[in-house]
Design a protein around this motif. Sequence first.
Motif, PDB file in Angstrom:
ATOM      1  N   LEU A  47      -0.623   4.354  -0.288  1.00 10.43           N
ATOM      2  CA  LEU A  47       0.901   5.024  -0.486  1.00 10.43           C
ATOM      3  C   LEU A  47       1.914   4.106  -0.206  1.00 10.43           C
ATOM      4  CD1 LEU A  47       0.206   8.654  -0.193  1.00 10.43           C
ATOM      5  CD2 LEU A  47       0.227   7.377  -2.398  1.00 10.43           C
ATOM      6  N   SER A  48       1.712   3.535   0.947  1.00 16.18           N
ATOM      7  CA  SER A  48       2.695   2.739   1.810  1.00 16.18           C
ATOM      8  C   SER A  48       2.973   1.240   1.084  1.00 16.18           C
ATOM      9  CB  SER A  48       2.622   2.574   3.152  1.00 16.18           C
ATOM     10  OG  SER A  48       1.443   1.859   3.389  1.00 16.18           O
ATOM     11  N   MET A  49       1.787   0.855   0.627  1.00 16.20           N
ATOM     12  CA  MET A  49       1.746  -0.534  -0.273  1.00 16.20           C
ATOM     13  C   MET A  49       2.281  -0.124  -1.766  1.00 16.20           C
ATOM     14  SD  MET A  49       0.868  -2.867   1.710  1.00 16.20           S
ATOM     15  CE  MET A  49       1.711  -1.751   3.082  1.00 16.20           C
ATOM     16  N   LEU A  50       1.869   0.974  -2.259  1.00 15.57           N
ATOM     17  CA  LEU A  50       2.325   1.258  -3.527  1.00 15.57           C
ATOM     18  C   LEU A  50       3.798   1.336  -3.580  1.00 15.57           C
ATOM     19  CD1 LEU A  50      -0.110   3.431  -5.215  1.00 15.57           C
ATOM     20  CD2 LEU A  50       0.138   1.244  -5.694  1.00 15.57           C
ATOM     21  N   ALA A  51       4.612   2.066  -2.461  1.00 18.20           N
ATOM     22  CA  ALA A  51       5.961   2.259  -2.303  1.00 18.20           C
ATOM     23  C   ALA A  51       6.538   0.835  -2.341  1.00 18.20           C
ATOM     24  CB  ALA A  51       6.134   3.212  -1.094  1.00 18.20           C
ATOM     25  N   THR A  52       5.940  -0.056  -1.684  1.00 17.89           N
ATOM     26  CA  THR A  52       6.580  -1.388  -1.395  1.00 17.89           C
ATOM     27  C   THR A  52       6.264  -2.335  -2.680  1.00 17.89           C
ATOM     28  OG1 THR A  52       5.971  -1.517   0.695  1.00 17.89           O
ATOM     29  CG2 THR A  52       6.665  -3.696  -0.177  1.00 17.89           C
ATOM     30  N   ASP A  53       5.062  -2.157  -3.544  1.00 14.44           N
ATOM     31  CA  ASP A  53       4.671  -3.275  -4.575  1.00 14.44           C
ATOM     32  C   ASP A  53       5.310  -2.690  -5.752  1.00 14.44           C
ATOM     33  OD1 ASP A  53       3.260  -4.805  -2.602  1.00 14.44           O
ATOM     34  OD2 ASP A  53       1.431  -3.629  -3.047  1.00 14.44           O
ATOM     35  N   LEU A  54       5.509  -1.491  -5.942  1.00  7.79           N
ATOM     36  CA  LEU A  54       5.981  -1.118  -7.326  1.00  7.79           C
ATOM     37  C   LEU A  54       7.603  -1.202  -7.538  1.00  7.79           C
ATOM     38  CD1 LEU A  54       4.118   2.323  -7.644  1.00  7.79           C
ATOM     39  CD2 LEU A  54       3.621  -0.025  -8.937  1.00  7.79           C
ATOM     40  N   PRO A  55       8.190  -1.013  -6.492  1.00  8.75           N
ATOM     41  CA  PRO A  55       9.586  -1.682  -6.806  1.00  8.75           C
ATOM     42  C   PRO A  55       9.771  -3.277  -7.039  1.00  8.75           C
ATOM     43  CG  PRO A  55       9.496  -0.075  -5.024  1.00  8.75           C
ATOM     44  CD  PRO A  55       8.144  -0.395  -5.400  1.00  8.75           C
ATOM     45  N   LEU A  56       8.852  -3.923  -6.193  1.00 14.30           N
ATOM     46  CA  LEU A  56       8.836  -5.435  -6.415  1.00 14.30           C
ATOM     47  C   LEU A  56       8.690  -5.708  -7.627  1.00 14.30           C
ATOM     48  CD1 LEU A  56       7.510  -6.848  -3.052  1.00 14.30           C
ATOM     49  CD2 LEU A  56       9.805  -6.653  -3.782  1.00 14.30           C
ATOM     50  N   TRP A  57       7.609  -5.002  -8.296  1.00 14.27           N
ATOM     51  CA  TRP A  57       7.005  -5.561  -9.545  1.00 14.27           C
ATOM     52  C   TRP A  57       8.197  -5.222 -10.740  1.00 14.27           C
ATOM     53  CZ3 TRP A  57       4.120  -8.183 -12.186  1.00 14.27           C
ATOM     54  CH2 TRP A  57       2.898  -8.696 -11.758  1.00 14.27           C
ATOM     55  N   ARG A  92       4.666  -8.891  -3.368  1.00 16.44           N
ATOM     56  CA  ARG A  92       4.658  -8.942  -1.884  1.00 16.44           C
ATOM     57  C   ARG A  92       4.144 -10.209  -1.172  1.00 16.44           C
ATOM     58  NH1 ARG A  92       0.984  -6.354   1.088  1.00 16.44           N
ATOM     59  NH2 ARG A  92       0.372  -4.996  -0.550  1.00 16.44           N
ATOM     60  N   ALA A  93       3.205 -10.862  -1.750  1.00 14.38           N
ATOM     61  CA  ALA A  93       2.585 -11.890  -1.082  1.00 14.38           C
ATOM     62  C   ALA A  93       3.622 -12.988  -1.388  1.00 14.38           C
ATOM     63  CB  ALA A  93       1.110 -12.178  -1.768  1.00 14.38           C
ATOM     64  N   ILE A  94       4.063 -13.129  -2.604  1.00 20.10           N
ATOM     65  CA  ILE A  94       5.190 -14.241  -2.915  1.00 20.10           C
ATOM     66  C   ILE A  94       6.422 -14.254  -1.955  1.00 20.10           C
ATOM     67  CG2 ILE A  94       6.867 -15.000  -4.678  1.00 20.10           C
ATOM     68  CD1 ILE A  94       4.875 -14.477  -6.871  1.00 20.10           C
ATOM     69  N   VAL A  95       6.860 -13.049  -1.831  1.00 18.81           N
ATOM     70  CA  VAL A  95       8.124 -12.752  -0.915  1.00 18.81           C
ATOM     71  C   VAL A  95       7.757 -13.143   0.297  1.00 18.81           C
ATOM     72  CG1 VAL A  95       9.842 -11.008   0.154  1.00 18.81           C
ATOM     73  CG2 VAL A  95       9.126 -11.174  -2.264  1.00 18.81           C
ATOM     74  N   LYS A  96       6.548 -12.717   1.104  1.00 20.30           N
ATOM     75  CA  LYS A  96       6.059 -12.972   2.493  1.00 20.30           C
ATOM     76  C   LYS A  96       5.872 -14.486   2.578  1.00 20.30           C
ATOM     77  CE  LYS A  96       3.088 -11.560   6.128  1.00 20.30           C
ATOM     78  NZ  LYS A  96       1.855 -10.398   6.349  1.00 20.30           N
ATOM     79  N   GLY A  97       5.223 -15.194   1.487  1.00 19.51           N
ATOM     80  CA  GLY A  97       5.100 -16.651   1.726  1.00 19.51           C
ATOM     81  C   GLY A  97       6.287 -17.331   1.539  1.00 19.51           C
ATOM     82  N   LEU A  98       7.355 -16.877   0.879  1.00 17.89           N
ATOM     83  CA  LEU A  98       8.845 -17.714   0.726  1.00 17.89           C
ATOM     84  C   LEU A  98       9.600 -17.353   1.958  1.00 17.89           C
ATOM     85  CD1 LEU A  98       9.888 -17.062  -2.975  1.00 17.89           C
ATOM     86  CD2 LEU A  98       8.856 -19.106  -1.732  1.00 17.89           C
TER      87      LEU A  98
END
Length: 680
Positions: free
Chosen positions: A43-53, A536-542
């Motif tokens: 749930l925590s990952m979805l709360a982060t990933d869905l807004p980013l998408w 999230r992976a792209i943001v963390k990589g940049l």
Amino acid sequence: MENDNDMSLTSEPLLPHTRAESSDGEDGRARGSSRSCWAGYTLSMLATDLPLWAAFLWLSNLDVDLSLGQLAGLALAAASTLLSWRIWRRWDLIRRRWGAWRGTSTSEVHPQHSALEADDLPYSCGQAQVSTNRQLYLVGTMHISPKAPRDVTAVVDVVKPDCVLIELDVERRDRIIPDKQLDMADLQPVHVQNCSLVRETAPSQSPLERAMSNAAQNFNWPDSPSPSSPSASGSPQPRSKSPKSPKDTGNSGNSGVQNGQTATHTAAAATGGAATAMELGASPTPATSSTAPALPWAPWTVNAQRASWNGLKKGTLVRGDVVFVPSNEFGAHHFDVDLTGKVVLVRRGGPGFRTFALKAHHAEKANAIALLVVDTHTKLSPHRFGTGGGLWTNLRVAWSTRSLSVPRLPTLLLPKVSGEHILASVEQRKDREPPVQVRFEVKEDSFPVRSLPQMMCHNVAAILTGISILYGVIQCFGIEVGLEFDAGYELSLRDRIPCKCIDVDMNRLFKRLFACMVPRPENLWNALSTWLALPRAIVKGLFPPKSDVDVFGATLLHLLSLRIRTWIALSVATMAASLICGSILNSAAAASERGIEQTGAVSSEDRDDVTTFISAIVQAYALPQVYTAILVSRDEAMARNIVRQMEDLDSRKAVAIVGAMHSNGILAHIRNLLSEGNIP
């Protein structure tokens, strides 16, 4: 043999989270807690990933006409933001260097390394605390970059580690590092009986040969007749019964032929190291049938190189008479005699098509219990033999032997001097008793072995994933790959520290890849969750945190160090891999569409749309699974291998050389192991 690489890859897919492991004896409360933790994490990952998408889709659908100047301004702003973030990550280092230049003290450094280490480590180097007294320095590299060996050298020179760990398994290590030194502990000891340690004397001898002859005649060999006994003159005599060796009971360690070891060591001491010199390549006197009497039979030991498939017979006790068939001295064709219970001796090479596997197949079909090959070189190769040739050579071997499997016969490569000595003794004593015998227990070996069907499947998988195409094209341009591993190995030799492999072998890797491709529920969820985590992976990589390696920045530095020829090779290889893999995928999608069209489910007018849809679905599922098998699962396996190797070697500071894409995954898994208490 010490297992250099851990082969334990879990059979279940590795999701991008830490799964709590529970034993069968745990109660329902613990399992419920594990499930609740997993649900909370999801749930925590979805709360982060869905807004980013949502933000990503919104930006991609913006219909805004920008001028060239506006685009340049946006690019400059993005570059400034990325640069500012990296300045913030390195702010402590910048302050220290500024203070050193001005002669004032500045901020503190990490308690596990000095200011010199912190200042002089390359940008591609990351660090992790493996335990309270173990520190890991991880160098993220690009395998075709000329900067990678320089980074490795800089880290080793600054850190002064007590071991070097490389992202290879034993098979790829032998292929990438051809100049590997011979490890005597890695060879197979073979105990030779009824074969005199020194050849029969010739009319004229060198001082070394006379010393060896005198030592052999004056020494009372265990379980051997004395020089004055009748058997010393050549007439056959019955052997006295010797006490049963511990090796015959099944425990065949180094206590197998204690008498033989004692004889060898004593003879070497008596002759000032002459026996050792003979084993290392001193050429003995050619065999003659002169009137000189035969010397006593001294049990002795020779170290031989092993075939890659010997591990299939680990623990097997081999003991038998050595035979040599002159009509098939190279073992290149079928033996016309029955070799049941015999150890067959052949020469290396021969006319026509011949390989080690072909010789082993022929000896195995003749019911031999082992194969000894006399090398043509004085010094043994440090690598396993029987691994080269490629797919075409193995196809020829399969056609010649009518077998798709690898040989299971224990096969050894003898040094030239010792092998020729044994061969001459076998020929001299073929009509006399007792015959020349050998005895050895097949050592355990982790070297990967694969049959012809497995090899073909691996080659197809390597083509479909683009790996073999990419590296094949790069090597066609003469670009050397993996120089950082060679540099790490050379530095370990220079500093006299161990160099160990931490990667999984190719058999386990492709087995994992095939398991990930099966459309099971967990694999489908893994593909979905990987796509959700992409922004999230792209943001963390940049914008990497301070605890991670800046993979984006390190890769950019490696790319800037490439030569023009390497840039051309990389571009051509990327285009070729993309074109070939895309063509194969489109052909498979078109064939699937034809089958669906024949059922009447779609019309011919929708053929292109259906083909594109099938291709997109396959790519959407396959790409995350390839990423999981090749990167994520290997990261976990290598992290565990790093911890195990550091514990086995009692290492306080270790340098690990891995690809930059593996850096943060390995560091994250090590931190998870430490936080979960799985590292003492």
